[in-house]
Design an enzyme around this catalytic site. Structure first.
Site, PDB file in Angstrom:
ATOM      1  N   GLY A  83      36.791  70.251  38.187  1.00 48.23           N
ATOM      2  CA  GLY A  83      35.550  69.489  38.132  1.00 48.23           C
ATOM      3  C   GLY A  83      34.955  69.379  39.522  1.00 48.23           C
ATOM      4  O   GLY A  83      35.093  70.284  40.357  1.00 48.23           O
ATOM      5  N   THR A  84      34.328  68.255  39.802  1.00 47.31           N
ATOM      6  CA  THR A  84      33.656  68.057  41.090  1.00 47.31           C
ATOM      7  C   THR A  84      34.624  68.186  42.259  1.00 47.31           C
ATOM      8  O   THR A  84      34.392  68.952  43.196  1.00 47.31           O
ATOM      9  CB  THR A  84      33.002  66.662  41.121  1.00 47.31           C
ATOM     10  OG1 THR A  84      32.074  66.571  40.035  1.00 47.31           O
ATOM     11  CG2 THR A  84      32.260  66.436  42.411  1.00 47.31           C
TER      12      THR A  84
ATOM     13  N   GLY B 144      37.873  69.299  42.280  1.00 49.04           N
ATOM     14  CA  GLY B 144      38.585  70.568  42.267  1.00 49.04           C
ATOM     15  C   GLY B 144      37.763  71.697  42.857  1.00 49.04           C
ATOM     16  O   GLY B 144      38.260  72.511  43.650  1.00 49.04           O
TER      17      GLY B 144
ATOM     18  N   VAL C 277      42.283  56.593  47.035  1.00 48.79           N
ATOM     19  CA  VAL C 277      41.656  55.344  47.474  1.00 48.79           C
ATOM     20  C   VAL C 277      40.556  55.648  48.489  1.00 48.79           C
ATOM     21  O   VAL C 277      40.792  56.331  49.478  1.00 48.79           O
ATOM     22  CB  VAL C 277      42.688  54.384  48.114  1.00 48.79           C
ATOM     23  CG1 VAL C 277      42.000  53.112  48.614  1.00 48.79           C
ATOM     24  CG2 VAL C 277      43.778  54.024  47.117  1.00 48.79           C
TER      25      VAL C 277
ATOM     26  N   GLY D 270      37.928  57.560  48.634  1.00 50.32           N
ATOM     27  CA  GLY D 270      37.330  58.888  48.807  1.00 50.32           C
ATOM     28  C   GLY D 270      37.633  59.554  50.127  1.00 50.32           C
ATOM     29  O   GLY D 270      38.754  59.982  50.386  1.00 50.32           O
TER      30      GLY D 270
ATOM     31  N   LYS E 288      42.916  50.633  42.855  1.00 51.49           N
ATOM     32  CA  LYS E 288      42.971  50.989  44.275  1.00 51.49           C
ATOM     33  C   LYS E 288      43.655  49.895  45.090  1.00 51.49           C
ATOM     34  O   LYS E 288      44.390  50.181  46.051  1.00 51.49           O
ATOM     35  CB  LYS E 288      41.561  51.255  44.798  1.00 51.49           C
ATOM     36  CG  LYS E 288      40.943  52.520  44.194  1.00 51.49           C
ATOM     37  CD  LYS E 288      39.467  52.644  44.507  1.00 51.49           C
ATOM     38  CE  LYS E 288      38.882  53.891  43.867  1.00 51.49           C
ATOM     39  NZ  LYS E 288      37.417  53.970  44.005  1.00 51.49           N
TER      40      LYS E 288
END
Length: 427
Positions: free
Chosen positions: A12-13, A15, A132, A134, A205
């Site tokens: 996805g985004t 990956g 956590v 980004g 998180k």
């Protein structure tokens, strides 16, 4: 140059960002690690879906066994999401001797300890920096830079979706529904935004941050969680007029050597650094006994920021492979910890009420506060509608036990309705 082969689980985004960064920064990574990193195989759910990343030379399959049974694949990056399936796949991969890197906060928050144990048994690395905040390297910073310090508190904005929504409500006077719609249109919010707006994503998180900062394992049930889906635009405006911005904060704090962890809307003074964090950005404040307060700020989500955190883990694992030091836990800090008691957790509070506009109402509220030994700092009354007034109060510090009892007692009063009650972050 020797090759380290990588498998990717999910395209996805994030990956796609991982594959792209590995190709774009190939030479720099090789010079740092002394190895050539190559994505050999990618496992996806839908083979027919078109991808916007160059997959030349990469095998694309929907069979997890292509990763498990390939002895040439050293590292597997899991960015497929889910909990049950991802856990099953990671367990199989660890038993096959694969080093694992994941961005899956839900999985790590709920099953991180047992997966770390399995990784340890198989002398594999298990890293999850991207789980956590980004692109902010907060976990590795806590492990390395705060190793000799005693962390007292970790608090911050750890969910970009809710911060974007609250920013739009505050700056553009948008309703919650309109701000959420804008977040979805821009891809900051999922079609089903429940986990974000109800605070669950932030709570997961905070579970991970609490384990790293304090060495204490907690579960979702141990956290007081309140989302932003009930926030009234009028409360945001009122808070602003008082010099605060409302932010969804995660707060993990040692109180009398007991741990208190909560997620919820908090009034943050405009002079406090977290107040200035806008849109989808994240920020984490770490308070150490020696170093004091430090702030880590950056994009909390997105293809490239998150992929960059994954890449830092890939490089760390590769260095361990080269040095033959794999199998060390991402975080070795562990200790027993008890939950802080409700009467130990103390904050000032903001309370807004809908009150039938007639004499004697404030007396009722005052009697509740007096009975529970709580005091006002400020009281503001304004018009709610033709028959009701809006009463906003800020209080002096009181315990969590007190505020719960106050809200319960006020809710029992006739012609008075609690709209909101939020913590106020002291300056």
């Amino acid at each position: 140059m020797q090759v380290v082969n990588i498998g990717v689980l999910g395209l996805g985004t994030v990956g796609s960002g991982v594959v792209r960064l590995l190709k774009d920064h190939e030479h720099k990574i090789s010079s740092i690690t002394g190895r050539k990193l190559v994505v050999k195989t990618v496992v996806v759910h839908n083979l027919e879906k078109k991808r916007d990343v160059d997959l030349t030379g990469i095998k694309v399959t929907n069979d997890i066994k292509e990763l498990i049974n390939d002895d040439e694949i050293n590292i597997v990056v899991e960015v497929m999401g889910t909990v049950t399936t991802a856990k099953e796949y990671i367990e199989l991969l660890l038993r096959a001797g694969k080093h694992i890197i994941t961005a899956n906060k839900d999985l790590i928050a709920t099953h991180g300890s047992e997966l770390a144990e399995l990784a340890d048994q198989n002398k594999c690395d298990l890293f999850y920096e991207a789980s956590v905040a980004g692109g902010i390297p907060i976990l590795r910073t806590i492990v390395n830079s705060f190793a000799a310090d005693r962390i007292i508190e970790v608090k911050g904005i750890v969910n970009g979706t809710t911060n974007y929504i609250l920013t739009k409500m505050s700056q553009n006077n948008m309703s919650f529904a309109d701000a959420l719609k804008s977040a979805q249109e821009l891809g900051f919010a999922e079609p089903d935004p429940t986990n974000d707006i109800e605070g669950i994503d932030a709570a997961y998180k905070m579970i991970i941050l609490t384990q790293f900062a304090f060495g204490i394992n907690i579960a979702l049930d141990d956290i007081e969680v309140k989302g932003i889906n009930g926030i009234d635009l009028e409360d945001i405006k009122q808070a602003k007029s008082l010099g605060y911005n409302i932010k969804l904060l995660g707060i993990a704090k040692l109180i009398n050597d007991r741990i208190s962890v909560a997620v919820g809307p908090v009034l943050v003074p405009e002079t406090q650094p977290l107040s200035a964090v806008q849109n989808e950005n994240n920020a984490v404040l770490v308070t150490g006994a020696a170093v004091g307060e430090t702030m880590f700020y950056g994009p909390g989500a997105g293809e490239m920021p998150t992929a960059n955190s994954v890449l830092s883990d890939i490089i760390a694992v590769t260095k361990d492979i080269v040095l033959e030091t794999t199998g060390n836990r991402f975080n070795d800090f562990s200790r027993e910890g008890k939950q802080a008691l409700p009467d130990e957790i103390k904050y000032p509070y903001y309370i807004s009420l809908k009150v039938k506009d007639r004499p004697g109402q404030m007396l009722k509220i005052t009697e509740v506060m007096t009975e529970l030994n709580a005091s006002f700092h400020l009281i503001i009354q304004s018009e709610y509608d033709d028959v009701n007034a809006r009463v906003v109060m800020t209080t002096h510090k009181m315990s969590e036990q007190q505020i719960k009892e106050i809200i319960k007692e006020i809710d029992n009063l006739e012609e008075i309705e609690v709209i909101a009650s939020y913590r106020i972050l002291s300056e």
